[in-house]
Design an enzyme around this catalytic site. Sequence first.
Site, PDB file in Angstrom:
ATOM      1  N   ASP A 112    -112.494  70.721  93.459  1.00 33.70           N
ATOM      2  CA  ASP A 112    -111.119  70.891  93.919  1.00 33.70           C
ATOM      3  C   ASP A 112    -110.266  71.624  92.891  1.00 33.70           C
ATOM      4  OD1 ASP A 112    -112.149  69.368  95.912  1.00 33.70           O
ATOM      5  OD2 ASP A 112    -110.635  67.792  95.826  1.00 33.70           O
ATOM      6  N   ASP A 143    -116.064  71.452  88.233  1.00 34.24           N
ATOM      7  CA  ASP A 143    -115.305  70.665  89.191  1.00 34.24           C
ATOM      8  C   ASP A 143    -115.197  71.474  90.484  1.00 34.24           C
ATOM      9  OD1 ASP A 143    -113.471  68.728  90.228  1.00 34.24           O
ATOM     10  OD2 ASP A 143    -111.821  70.021  89.606  1.00 34.24           O
TER      11      ASP A 143
END
EC number: 3.1.3.3
Length: 426
Positions: free
Chosen positions: A212, A210
């Site tokens: 963020d 991922d």
Amino acid sequence: MSEVRTGGRTEESGRYRKRHHECFAAPQPADVPTLLVKIFGKDRPGLTAGLFDTLAAYSVDVVDIEQVVTRGRIVLCALVTQPPTGMEGDLRATVHSWAESMKMQAEIISGIGDNLPRGLGRSHVTVLGHPLTSESTASIAASITATGGNIDRIFRLAKYPVTAVEFAVSGTETEPLRTALAIEAAKLGVDVAVVAAGLHRRAQRLVVMDVDSTLIQDEVIELFAAHAGCENEVAEVTAAAMRGELDFEQSLHARVKLLAGLDASVVDKVRSEVRLTPGARTLIRTLKRLGYQVGVVSGGFTQVTDDLRERLGLDFAQANTLEIVDGRLTGRVTGEIVDRAGKARLLRRFAAEAGVPLEQTVAIGDGANDLDMLNAAGLGVAFNAKPVVREAAHTAVNVPFLDTVLYLLGITREEVEAAETHTDTD
């Protein structure tokens, strides 16, 4: 501590001896008399060669060797066949004399045969502590024993930025061991990863993470929102979505709508504001140097992930795309939405394109929308994640250094530093 080995031969040395005997000689009978020769004291160059030069005069065969060096002190063990009749006493005297001349101590124990074979079911247990306390280590070791497992070998992977040690465990299956240690790790406040042993651990792999709050410290949409003057409103929706309280796609559209009218020049400003997570560059450079492929999937925006892909040399990157018309953000996204299910789908796509089996993939994430991806991967790592994610992932890392994930893959700090040095000299 550089290395500790217990319980006899390692898996690798055991495989070598088996292959060697199959090709060149019959296996040693289990009831053949053997001697365990143990030398310990202050480490110095030439000790190993000196011991075996001493033993060579007595026509003994080497059955097993183990060596440990801890803070300048060495323990060297050699399991050898018994010398010809009438020579054992002379061997013992000579070894003790040699050890004394080297200011070392010697111990020689008679016995029968080789080490006991390792039990079925083999796993690697990696423990991360910041710090790693003796109480935590005792509890982890006791939990391994309680599952029926035996610790065959312990090896320190790193001493900074965290202490990381790896246990080679046999005698119990990986899944029940992982479950038991996850419960214990939560109580102790340490991070524990359990993976099945095997050649695939060093095979080519794909790591997908991922973006963020994982690869970077920020939530990209909040950086955009700060320029639009709606940061608080967006942050509230983002937090609810990451906790799994809102449908991600609906929350994405609601947040992006608040950005309508922003000048497209804000994209460059946001890119400059993005802060990589500590250890992110080291993680990626080390993985790439070791032949891994690395990708990112994000519920954020290609306007940022494309830049990260170029800057960090990523192999794959996929995210949502902010629509820009006439130099301004429209408040909409275009193309396929990257949501919870989309991340898992992209992991499978990247694995197929990379030619890597799904069981050899690693996924890293922090939010509820990463859960499908984490569960689909061979190893799912919850990185400083929300409670719901920590509970569902294969393992969790709760220190703020992304490169600690390397230790879960069995990569040592020395290998990390070697990769960094190699990169610097390219």
